[in-house]
Design an enzyme around this catalytic site. Structure first.
Site, PDB file in Angstrom:
ATOM      1  N   HIS A  57       0.840  -1.199   0.000  1.00 48.94           N
ATOM      2  CA  HIS A  57       0.000   0.000   0.000  1.00 48.94           C
ATOM      3  C   HIS A  57       0.872   1.244   0.000  1.00 48.94           C
ATOM      4  O   HIS A  57       1.800   1.369   0.810  1.00 48.94           O
ATOM      5  CB  HIS A  57      -0.936  -0.011   1.209  1.00 48.94           C
ATOM      6  CG  HIS A  57      -2.039  -1.010   1.092  1.00 48.94           C
ATOM      7  ND1 HIS A  57      -2.534  -1.715   2.168  1.00 48.94           N
ATOM      8  CD2 HIS A  57      -2.750  -1.425   0.009  1.00 48.94           C
ATOM      9  CE1 HIS A  57      -3.508  -2.515   1.754  1.00 48.94           C
ATOM     10  NE2 HIS A  57      -3.657  -2.363   0.451  1.00 48.94           N
TER      11      HIS A  57
ATOM     12  N   GLU B 128       1.653   3.423   3.049  1.00 49.50           N
ATOM     13  CA  GLU B 128       2.290   2.660   4.125  1.00 49.50           C
ATOM     14  C   GLU B 128       3.786   2.502   3.832  1.00 49.50           C
ATOM     15  O   GLU B 128       4.420   1.537   4.239  1.00 49.50           O
ATOM     16  CB  GLU B 128       1.583   1.313   4.277  1.00 49.50           C
ATOM     17  CG  GLU B 128       0.096   1.487   4.622  1.00 49.50           C
ATOM     18  CD  GLU B 128      -0.701   0.185   4.639  1.00 49.50           C
ATOM     19  OE1 GLU B 128      -0.092  -0.898   4.546  1.00 49.50           O
ATOM     20  OE2 GLU B 128      -1.940   0.259   4.738  1.00 49.50           O
TER      21      GLU B 128
ATOM     22  N   ASP C 178      -5.900  -6.347  -2.694  1.00 51.29           N
ATOM     23  CA  ASP C 178      -7.232  -6.909  -2.979  1.00 51.29           C
ATOM     24  C   ASP C 178      -7.232  -7.596  -4.332  1.00 51.29           C
ATOM     25  O   ASP C 178      -8.283  -7.741  -4.971  1.00 51.29           O
ATOM     26  CB  ASP C 178      -8.297  -5.801  -2.965  1.00 51.29           C
ATOM     27  CG  ASP C 178      -8.681  -5.369  -1.566  1.00 51.29           C
ATOM     28  OD1 ASP C 178      -8.550  -6.195  -0.640  1.00 51.29           O
ATOM     29  OD2 ASP C 178      -9.091  -4.215  -1.386  1.00 51.29           O
TER      30      ASP C 178
ATOM     31  N   HIS D 181       2.594  -4.146   6.784  1.00 53.69           N
ATOM     32  CA  HIS D 181       1.708  -3.020   6.491  1.00 53.69           C
ATOM     33  C   HIS D 181       1.735  -2.066   7.686  1.00 53.69           C
ATOM     34  O   HIS D 181       2.408  -2.309   8.678  1.00 53.69           O
ATOM     35  CB  HIS D 181       0.277  -3.527   6.262  1.00 53.69           C
ATOM     36  CG  HIS D 181       0.094  -4.295   4.989  1.00 53.69           C
ATOM     37  ND1 HIS D 181      -0.667  -3.824   3.937  1.00 53.69           N
ATOM     38  CD2 HIS D 181       0.550  -5.512   4.585  1.00 53.69           C
ATOM     39  CE1 HIS D 181      -0.663  -4.705   2.948  1.00 53.69           C
ATOM     40  NE2 HIS D 181       0.071  -5.742   3.327  1.00 53.69           N
TER      41      HIS D 181
ATOM     42  N   TYR E 152     -10.675 -10.364   2.613  1.00 53.56           N
ATOM     43  CA  TYR E 152     -10.336 -11.408   1.655  1.00 53.56           C
ATOM     44  C   TYR E 152      -9.422 -10.824   0.567  1.00 53.56           C
ATOM     45  O   TYR E 152      -9.176  -9.623   0.520  1.00 53.56           O
ATOM     46  CB  TYR E 152     -11.605 -11.991   1.020  1.00 53.56           C
ATOM     47  CG  TYR E 152     -12.659 -12.378   2.027  1.00 53.56           C
ATOM     48  CD1 TYR E 152     -12.529 -13.546   2.775  1.00 53.56           C
ATOM     49  CD2 TYR E 152     -13.759 -11.554   2.264  1.00 53.56           C
ATOM     50  CE1 TYR E 152     -13.490 -13.893   3.730  1.00 53.56           C
ATOM     51  CE2 TYR E 152     -14.722 -11.899   3.201  1.00 53.56           C
ATOM     52  CZ  TYR E 152     -14.582 -13.069   3.935  1.00 53.56           C
ATOM     53  OH  TYR E 152     -15.519 -13.408   4.871  1.00 53.56           O
TER      54      TYR E 152
ATOM     55  N   GLU F 241       0.811  -5.469  11.014  1.00 52.79           N
ATOM     56  CA  GLU F 241       0.461  -4.049  10.959  1.00 52.79           C
ATOM     57  C   GLU F 241       1.359  -3.269  11.922  1.00 52.79           C
ATOM     58  O   GLU F 241       1.220  -3.365  13.137  1.00 52.79           O
ATOM     59  CB  GLU F 241      -1.017  -3.854  11.320  1.00 52.79           C
ATOM     60  CG  GLU F 241      -1.989  -4.575  10.395  1.00 52.79           C
ATOM     61  CD  GLU F 241      -2.196  -3.855   9.070  1.00 52.79           C
ATOM     62  OE1 GLU F 241      -1.625  -2.757   8.887  1.00 52.79           O
ATOM     63  OE2 GLU F 241      -2.940  -4.395   8.216  1.00 52.79           O
TER      64      GLU F 241
END
Length: 396
Positions: free
Chosen positions: A162, A165, A255, A307, A347, A366
């Site tokens: 991401h 991030e 995703d 992340h 998911y 995270e």
């Protein structure tokens, strides 16, 4: 640092002169046959740089070597054709300098240029590290993989899936640098011998899965048409990209994987945008395709995707994870202070797909807490917390 083979030299001899593991010298010179070295061949010695030194009155190679805790032959090897009995004032020679400090200075705005510069500098000092590319981003940036080690346990870490991030990239690069330092200098990290990890583990690191997105968050729209205008449209007219997670095409790369992708698709945006749009089908984006192909090719024992934020460790997916995943997550929690969480209703992520297709341990970690992008003021604290996870990923 480069030296040149003389008659009778061997990798074993170089290992003793420079106090560097024989295996690291072999792995730093894959194009040479250790059993058939020829005079004049260039050999890379990992963990050293050659620095210039100007001879002064009274200097001898022995005195120079003594003052730097080197063998005299280390100076002879670093200075081809030097006459040790014919030194003269003003003569420039090369002195081997053992690298004992970090090359990576991660506590800064860390974009794609910083990444590529640091990886190239690391490889020049630690040539046993391989730097293949897993493919290119939408804008044609090579996505590098750092590959270290000789072991049968194949461990994978990645960062910056991401865009906002991006602090995960300098965090993982700092660990990579510390690992290379400890492996080469035969030192430990938190009491653990990194040389043992090198022989037992093959470590794969993709430090920036989403380079186009990272650069967008840091520098704004790219110059390339049509993306310089299109990303602003995707961002609802705003030029503030701090909330942007996706790649340059507005597809959320985490995703994109075929692990109940349809369920994620059903509840998420149907158009490109800053986050959560998973594309029209799984694995349409070159960055996600590169990660999938790498994972199939390397056949990893475990994967950890880093992340931000939340200080949590997600370790399950659809009850398909193997029994050892829970114990590993608890150890990651013990060494970091983060909270292990089996699953959330999410998911189509990379670790979801890995668990589903391989039935091996996969984790999403995270880092830190707050609002993305996390401030650099958290860098040191995050690194100290996650260092235990980086290490546990190798020893478990």
């Amino acid at each position: 640092m480069d030296i040149y083979v003389r008659r009778g030299d061997s990798f074993w001899y170089f290992s003793n002169v420079f106090n560097v593991s024989l295996q690291l010298i072999i792995d730093s010179n894959r194009d040479l046959d250790p059993n058939a070295l020829m005079a004049g061949q260039r050999v890379k010695i990992p963990g050293y740089a050659a620095v210039d030194y100007r001879i002064r009155a009274g200097d001898t190679l022995w005195a120079i070597a003594q003052s730097r805790k080197l063998q005299v032959d280390a100076l002879l090897l670093a200075n081809r054709n030097i006459n040790p009995n014919g030194l003269y004032i003003g003569q420039m020679i090369k002195i081997p300098l053992r690298i004992t400090w970090r090359i990576v200075q991660g506590k800064k705005n860390y974009d794609y240029a910083a990444l590529t510069n640091d990886l190239n500098r690391l490889q020049s000092v630690y040539p046993f590290m391989q730097l293949p590319s897993i493919g290119n981003s939408v804008l044609g940036k090579k996505i590098p993989e750092a590959l270290i080690g000789k072991g049968s346990k194949r461990v994978h870490y990645n960062a910056s899936f991401h865009a906002n991030e991006w602090i995960t990239t300098p965090i993982i690069m700092t660990f990579l640098n510390d690992y290379l330092l400890a492996v080469t200098n035969k030192t430990s990290i938190r009491g653990l011998s990194m040389a043992n990890f090198y022989s037992q583990t093959t470590l794969s690191i993709v430090p920036m899965v989403n380079p186009d997105g990272v650069n967008l968050v840091m520098h704004g729209p790219p110059v390339e048409e049509p993306w310089n205008e299109r990303v602003v449209e995707f961002n609802k007219g705003s030029r503030d990209f701090t909330g942007w997670k996706a790649n340059i095409r507005g597809v959320d790369l985490n995703d994109q994987f075929p692990a109940k992708w349809e369920l994620e698709r059903a509840r998420n945006p149907k158009q490109p945008g800053p986050r959560d749009y998973g594309g029209e089908r799984p694995l349409t984006e070159p960055e996600a395709i590169g990660m999938a192909e790498l994972t199939r090719r390397r056949d990893f024992s475990r994967v950890l995707a880093f992340h931000t934020q939340g200080e949590e460790i997600y370790w399950g997916f659809d009850n398909l994870e193997p029994p050892e995943s829970e114990a590993m997550a608890k150890e990651f929690a013990r060494v970091s202070g983060y909270k292990p969480v089996k699953t959330i209703e999410s998911y189509a992520g990379y670790k979801d797909w890995f668990i589903q297709d391989w039935r091996r341990p996969g984790f999403t970690v995270e880092l830190g807490s707050g609002i993305n992008p996390l401030p650099l003021s958290q860098f040191d604290e995050i690194y100290e917390d996650v260092l235990g996870i980086f290490l546990a990923g190798l020893y478990l």
